[in-house]
Design a protein around this motif. Structure first.
Motif, PDB file in Angstrom:
ATOM      1  N   THR A  96     -20.546 -31.375  49.766  1.00  0.00           N
ATOM      2  CA  THR A  96     -19.224 -31.133  50.349  1.00  0.00           C
ATOM      3  C   THR A  96     -18.568 -29.910  49.715  1.00  0.00           C
ATOM      4  OG1 THR A  96     -18.975 -33.488  50.793  1.00  0.00           O
ATOM      5  CG2 THR A  96     -16.974 -32.170  50.800  1.00  0.00           C
ATOM      6  N   HIS A  97     -18.701 -29.770  48.415  1.00  0.00           N
ATOM      7  CA  HIS A  97     -18.156 -28.606  47.713  1.00  0.00           C
ATOM      8  C   HIS A  97     -18.816 -27.330  48.225  1.00  0.00           C
ATOM      9  CE1 HIS A  97     -16.460 -26.228  44.473  1.00  0.00           C
ATOM     10  NE2 HIS A  97     -17.673 -25.760  44.231  1.00  0.00           N
ATOM     11  N   TYR A  98     -20.126 -27.360  48.416  1.00  0.00           N
ATOM     12  CA  TYR A  98     -20.832 -26.197  48.958  1.00  0.00           C
ATOM     13  C   TYR A  98     -20.339 -25.879  50.375  1.00  0.00           C
ATOM     14  CZ  TYR A  98     -24.452 -25.787  45.314  1.00  0.00           C
ATOM     15  OH  TYR A  98     -25.134 -25.574  44.145  1.00  0.00           O
ATOM     16  N   GLN A  99     -20.130 -26.902  51.182  1.00  0.00           N
ATOM     17  CA  GLN A  99     -19.682 -26.696  52.561  1.00  0.00           C
ATOM     18  C   GLN A  99     -18.276 -26.123  52.630  1.00  0.00           C
ATOM     19  OE1 GLN A  99     -20.228 -30.662  54.038  1.00  0.00           O
ATOM     20  NE2 GLN A  99     -22.286 -30.235  54.837  1.00  0.00           N
ATOM     21  N   PRO A 142     -19.995 -17.374  51.816  1.00  0.00           N
ATOM     22  CA  PRO A 142     -20.926 -17.698  52.916  1.00  0.00           C
ATOM     23  C   PRO A 142     -22.317 -18.111  52.425  1.00  0.00           C
ATOM     24  CG  PRO A 142     -20.437 -15.337  52.880  1.00  0.00           C
ATOM     25  CD  PRO A 142     -19.547 -15.983  51.860  1.00  0.00           C
ATOM     26  N   VAL A 143     -22.715 -17.610  51.267  1.00  0.00           N
ATOM     27  CA  VAL A 143     -24.018 -18.003  50.717  1.00  0.00           C
ATOM     28  C   VAL A 143     -23.994 -19.485  50.332  1.00  0.00           C
ATOM     29  CG1 VAL A 143     -25.670 -17.604  48.860  1.00  0.00           C
ATOM     30  CG2 VAL A 143     -24.512 -15.667  49.927  1.00  0.00           C
ATOM     31  N   MET A 144     -22.913 -19.914  49.715  1.00  0.00           N
ATOM     32  CA  MET A 144     -22.796 -21.331  49.333  1.00  0.00           C
ATOM     33  C   MET A 144     -22.780 -22.220  50.577  1.00  0.00           C
ATOM     34  SD  MET A 144     -22.539 -21.778  45.993  1.00  0.00           S
ATOM     35  CE  MET A 144     -21.438 -23.085  45.570  1.00  0.00           C
ATOM     36  N   ARG A 145     -22.046 -21.795  51.603  1.00  0.00           N
ATOM     37  CA  ARG A 145     -22.009 -22.585  52.844  1.00  0.00           C
ATOM     38  C   ARG A 145     -23.386 -22.656  53.486  1.00  0.00           C
ATOM     39  NH1 ARG A 145     -17.298 -19.662  53.919  1.00  0.00           N
ATOM     40  NH2 ARG A 145     -18.388 -18.524  55.560  1.00  0.00           N
TER      41      ARG A 145
END
Length: 90
Positions: free
Chosen positions: A63-66, A71-74
């Protein structure tokens, strides 16, 4: 005559199944275990990150990544989510 051939064919079929099925089950269980171990190994680094920052909750990490502005993390959120889902499935 036909009955004796039928009995012989059924015996041969039963013998073949009795020999092959346990080997197939053993091979399949080894394959599933190998997939599970590979999945756990793929998640090891993410588990450590989740343990340090999210009390071990991998779903909170995803969820934190999303929710990240990066944009790389997403983009990585989908991959990590897939790994988490696969590990829980196995």
């Amino acid at each position: 005559m036909f009955r004796s051939y039928l009995r012989l064919a059924l015996f041969a079929l039963g013998l073949l199944v009795g020999v092959q099925v346990p080997g197939y089950i053993g091979d399949y269980s080894k394959r599933v275990e190998a997939h599970r171990l590979e999945s756990e190994q793929s998640l090891a680094g993410f588990r450590e990150t989740a343990r340090r920052f999210f009390q071990g909750d991998l779903q909170a990490l995803v969820t934190h990544y999303q929710d990240s502005d990066d944009p790389v993390m997403r983009s990585d959120a989908q991959s990590v989510g897939y790994l988490v889902d696969r590990a829980s499935f196995l």
